[in-house]
Write an enzyme that holds these catalytic residues in place. Sequence first.
Site, PDB file in Angstrom:
ATOM      1  N   HIS A 180      79.220 -12.923  -1.464  1.00  0.00           N
ATOM      2  CA  HIS A 180      79.035 -14.220  -0.820  1.00  0.00           C
ATOM      3  C   HIS A 180      77.660 -14.324  -0.149  1.00  0.00           C
ATOM      4  O   HIS A 180      76.913 -15.271  -0.379  1.00  0.00           O
ATOM      5  CB  HIS A 180      80.146 -14.437   0.208  1.00  0.00           C
ATOM      6  CG  HIS A 180      80.059 -15.747   0.905  1.00  0.00           C
ATOM      7  ND1 HIS A 180      80.585 -16.908   0.376  1.00  0.00           N
ATOM      8  CD2 HIS A 180      79.478 -16.093   2.077  1.00  0.00           C
ATOM      9  CE1 HIS A 180      80.336 -17.909   1.194  1.00  0.00           C
ATOM     10  NE2 HIS A 180      79.665 -17.445   2.236  1.00  0.00           N
ATOM     11  N   HIS A 195      72.467 -16.031   0.999  1.00  0.00           N
ATOM     12  CA  HIS A 195      71.554 -15.907   2.131  1.00  0.00           C
ATOM     13  C   HIS A 195      70.518 -14.795   1.959  1.00  0.00           C
ATOM     14  O   HIS A 195      69.959 -14.330   2.951  1.00  0.00           O
ATOM     15  CB  HIS A 195      72.361 -15.699   3.425  1.00  0.00           C
ATOM     16  CG  HIS A 195      73.346 -16.789   3.684  1.00  0.00           C
ATOM     17  ND1 HIS A 195      72.964 -18.052   4.117  1.00  0.00           N
ATOM     18  CD2 HIS A 195      74.698 -16.844   3.537  1.00  0.00           C
ATOM     19  CE1 HIS A 195      74.040 -18.818   4.236  1.00  0.00           C
ATOM     20  NE2 HIS A 195      75.099 -18.114   3.894  1.00  0.00           N
ATOM     21  N   LYS A 238      72.752 -26.650  -2.532  1.00  0.00           N
ATOM     22  CA  LYS A 238      72.940 -26.090  -1.187  1.00  0.00           C
ATOM     23  C   LYS A 238      72.139 -26.981  -0.256  1.00  0.00           C
ATOM     24  O   LYS A 238      70.910 -27.064  -0.359  1.00  0.00           O
ATOM     25  CB  LYS A 238      72.427 -24.646  -1.119  1.00  0.00           C
ATOM     26  CG  LYS A 238      72.675 -23.954   0.214  1.00  0.00           C
ATOM     27  CD  LYS A 238      73.983 -23.204   0.257  1.00  0.00           C
ATOM     28  CE  LYS A 238      74.210 -22.557   1.604  1.00  0.00           C
ATOM     29  NZ  LYS A 238      75.522 -21.901   1.720  1.00  0.00           N
TER      30      LYS A 238
END
Length: 303
Positions: A180, A195, A238
């Site tokens: 993730h 990230h 995003k």
Amino acid sequence: MKYTAILLLLLPCVIYGASLPEPRMTVFAATNDELLNVAEQLYSADVNKAASGDVTLNLQYKASSAQTSSGTDFASQRIFSYVNEAKLFARPTFSRLIALLDNYVKTTGTAESVPSSEITEQNAFVDEIFKTTVFSRLSSFLVSKGYYTSTESFKADLKEMWFGLYTRTKGPLDSSGFEHAFHGEIHGGKISGFHSWVQFYLQEKAGQINYLSYSADGPWTSYPDVYGFQFKWSTYLKTLGSMFVGSSPEYEIAVYTLCYVTRPDSLCTLRAGGQTLKIQTYTWANSSYGNGKRYVASAYPVV
Ligand SMILES: *[C@@H]1O[C@H](CO)[C@@H](O)[C@H](O)[C@H]1NC(C)=O
């Protein structure tokens, strides 16, 4: 005679100790000041981060908060104009991180297969980050505060919390904290997580990412810095992807883990180079490992 004396000396401690309530978390929990202090130690110990000339960003357009969700492409060029791959990606923690990035099916709903070769890659990454000063500082801190009994137990738990699989789609084991946060996922028609600047750079270079704009640039004037980006991964959007840029993999996973262990499910305030650094972590509440411990659901810098 000698033994009797030692026993008599120890007896009050044993009796006193046995009558104490479970003291572990309350006695040893890290204070906010201790977190700021250890975070500065992690920051200054990070010798593998990029130097100023190692990464060049072409930010192009700063989106207003009203513009971030539009999906408009305000940037005709890539964001990463240059990354010194020969220098940075040759470093063992970077190369071990990069080796992990092709292990995942990005769209949720498909079970992740984890052949032994991928377990070997996970172990190699974790072994490598634990060799760094960043991790020896973090490990000493967490052990000294009673979160773990040893570096070995911390390392074993770190592997579970980041690499243990769970399901985001009520069935197949399709996700993990590492996938993730560092790889990114497509979930519910959107980009979820994602990230890692290294993953961003590599996916952009491979033509998989279209950088749209940035909406936040942290107060740092050297790397690592923290940014908020708008981007598309294949066709998925995003609207605010926050990430460190120029950080080493060990620094990122160290600050995330520091906050995850000491301040789970909350906004955790750290310090880096004299500047405030805020990290949000989430635990995955729907399944657990060990004795009710939770997997990482997400972790990222807040912009
Ligand atoms: C997780 O648990 C919550 C609360 O029980 C539930 O609403 C949600 O659907 C679950 N999600 C998954 C992916 O299992």
